[in-house]
Design a protein around this motif. Sequence first.
Motif, PDB file in Angstrom:
ATOM      1  N   GLY A  23       0.697  -1.173   0.188  1.00 32.32           N
ATOM      2  CA  GLY A  23       0.194  -0.057  -0.052  1.00 32.32           C
ATOM      3  C   GLY A  23       0.538   1.652  -0.125  1.00 32.32           C
ATOM      4  N   PHE A  24       1.147   1.175   0.596  1.00 31.32           N
ATOM      5  CA  PHE A  24       2.708   2.278   0.856  1.00 31.32           C
ATOM      6  C   PHE A  24       3.266   2.884  -0.556  1.00 31.32           C
ATOM      7  N   LEU A  25       4.100   1.352  -1.375  1.00 23.62           N
ATOM      8  CA  LEU A  25       3.968   1.390  -2.134  1.00 23.62           C
ATOM      9  C   LEU A  25       3.731   2.047  -3.974  1.00 23.62           C
ATOM     10  N   PHE A  26       2.358   1.539  -3.292  1.00 27.35           N
ATOM     11  CA  PHE A  26       1.105   1.969  -4.600  1.00 27.35           C
ATOM     12  C   PHE A  26       0.648   3.557  -4.490  1.00 27.35           C
ATOM     13  N   GLU A  27       0.797   3.962  -3.319  1.00 30.36           N
ATOM     14  CA  GLU A  27       0.159   5.872  -2.948  1.00 30.36           C
ATOM     15  C   GLU A  27       0.955   6.090  -3.649  1.00 30.36           C
ATOM     16  N   ARG A  28       2.205   5.802  -3.767  1.00 27.50           N
ATOM     17  CA  ARG A  28       3.736   6.667  -4.272  1.00 27.50           C
ATOM     18  C   ARG A  28       4.471   6.269  -5.676  1.00 27.50           C
ATOM     19  N   GLY A  29       2.750   5.692  -5.862  1.00 27.54           N
ATOM     20  CA  GLY A  29       3.049   5.426  -8.087  1.00 27.54           C
ATOM     21  C   GLY A  29       4.542   4.478  -7.838  1.00 27.54           C
ATOM     22  N   GLY A  30       4.246   3.647  -7.040  1.00 22.67           N
ATOM     23  CA  GLY A  30       5.168   2.122  -6.628  1.00 22.67           C
ATOM     24  C   GLY A  30       4.595   1.163  -7.690  1.00 22.67           C
ATOM     25  N   ASN A  31       5.520   0.820  -9.021  1.00 18.75           N
ATOM     26  CA  ASN A  31       4.763  -0.662  -8.907  1.00 18.75           C
ATOM     27  C   ASN A  31       6.283  -1.806  -9.249  1.00 18.75           C
ATOM     28  N   ILE A  32       5.543  -2.670  -7.927  1.00 20.45           N
ATOM     29  CA  ILE A  32       5.672  -3.399  -7.555  1.00 20.45           C
ATOM     30  C   ILE A  32       6.866  -5.282  -8.834  1.00 20.45           C
ATOM     31  N   GLU A  33       7.607  -5.146  -8.939  1.00 18.92           N
ATOM     32  CA  GLU A  33       8.189  -5.974 -10.108  1.00 18.92           C
ATOM     33  C   GLU A  33       8.108  -7.364  -9.632  1.00 18.92           C
ATOM     34  N   GLU A  34       9.162  -7.557  -8.413  1.00 22.31           N
ATOM     35  CA  GLU A  34       9.770  -8.478  -8.029  1.00 22.31           C
ATOM     36  C   GLU A  34       9.037  -8.713  -6.342  1.00 22.31           C
ATOM     37  N   ALA A  35       8.809 -10.034  -5.528  1.00 21.45           N
ATOM     38  CA  ALA A  35       8.888  -9.512  -3.901  1.00 21.45           C
ATOM     39  C   ALA A  35       8.644 -10.721  -3.620  1.00 21.45           C
ATOM     40  N   ALA A  36       9.297 -11.222  -2.928  1.00 27.17           N
ATOM     41  CA  ALA A  36       9.577 -12.392  -1.479  1.00 27.17           C
ATOM     42  C   ALA A  36       9.387 -11.906  -0.007  1.00 27.17           C
ATOM     43  N   GLN A  37       8.873 -12.737   0.527  1.00 24.85           N
ATOM     44  CA  GLN A  37       8.952 -12.868   1.862  1.00 24.85           C
ATOM     45  C   GLN A  37       9.252 -13.866   2.631  1.00 24.85           C
ATOM     46  N   TYR A  38       9.539 -13.507   4.139  1.00 22.06           N
ATOM     47  CA  TYR A  38      10.028 -15.172   4.732  1.00 22.06           C
ATOM     48  C   TYR A  38       9.356 -14.939   5.827  1.00 22.06           C
ATOM     49  N   ASN A  39       8.502 -15.953   6.656  1.00 22.95           N
ATOM     50  CA  ASN A  39       8.028 -15.874   8.184  1.00 22.95           C
ATOM     51  C   ASN A  39       8.684 -16.437   9.068  1.00 22.95           C
ATOM     52  N   ASP A  40       9.697 -15.938  10.145  1.00 18.97           N
ATOM     53  CA  ASP A  40      10.695 -16.669  10.853  1.00 18.97           C
ATOM     54  C   ASP A  40      10.244 -17.258  12.025  1.00 18.97           C
ATOM     55  N   HIS A  41       9.456 -18.881  11.973  1.00 22.35           N
ATOM     56  CA  HIS A  41       8.611 -18.935  13.488  1.00 22.35           C
ATOM     57  C   HIS A  41       9.370 -19.083  14.594  1.00 22.35           C
ATOM     58  N   ALA A  42      10.269 -19.298  14.286  1.00 19.82           N
ATOM     59  CA  ALA A  42      11.222 -19.909  15.685  1.00 19.82           C
ATOM     60  C   ALA A  42      11.740 -18.622  16.762  1.00 19.82           C
ATOM     61  N   THR A  43      12.007 -17.257  15.614  1.00 19.04           N
ATOM     62  CA  THR A  43      12.646 -16.206  15.781  1.00 19.04           C
ATOM     63  C   THR A  43      11.057 -15.388  15.994  1.00 19.04           C
TER      64      THR A  43
END
Length: 282
Positions: A23-43
Amino acid sequence: MENTYVLTLSCPDRPGIVHAVSGFLFERGGNIEEAAQYNDHATGLFFMRVQFACTQLSQAELLEQLTAFAAPFQMQMGLHPLAQPMRTVIFVSKEGHCLNDLLFRWKSGLLPLDIRAIVSNHRDFYQLAASYNVPFHHIPVTAATKPQAEAKQLEIIRGEGAELVVLARYMQVLSNDLCRELAGRAINIHHSFLPSFKGAKPYYQAHDRGVKLIGATAHYVTADLDEGPIIEQDVARVDHTDTVEDLTALGRDTESQVLARAVKWHGEHRVLLNGHKTVVFK
């Protein structure tokens, strides 16, 4: 590419982070070209890498607004222009296969680097450096001169504005002070599959144990020898007929490939530190 950036971030995990970032990027005219995420449940930590294009704001304006955005999330955040190659200094001793491989890949456009200098405690590769038009600095190191030698090395690193230091078979142990100075931006290649066979002569140790696989490990440099966060590893199969010399020769290819991959991923801002481990968004 001029207006394309890589945003990296880590923070305590909670619902809505991806929504907030996009949302932050969209509101500033940003176009996402690639995205990756990871949730570390241990930490309980969340990690994300986003490549996006944005023409409405300058880099300085983006960074200022991202800093304010990140504060409520307790984010550690970085914003990197994609078109800007990473300023790099390479350290080497008398084994040149990794250095030669990195230089060739760099000149071939395969590594997002700007190699500014080569530093060595031997003179062996000054001609190789000259053939790539890279400044070569010969700085001998002995137990008695190590503090002065490291002061010269650090002067070169700072003078070149180096964001990355690569120990391409640099067979000297860095002092604790230099390790702290380079924390998170110095990559070493160790010629074994860590945590096995740390320290000196790992191929001799491997041969003595009769291993069937030899390996190489690229990791970040820390004051604890060969124990820094691991970025990449690979192995090659061997058998009882192989001598130490055979293992050493075979291992050179593995070392070169592992180091090149780690350096490329770091240069593309795909590696995030996670305590004594890493998150690698390949």
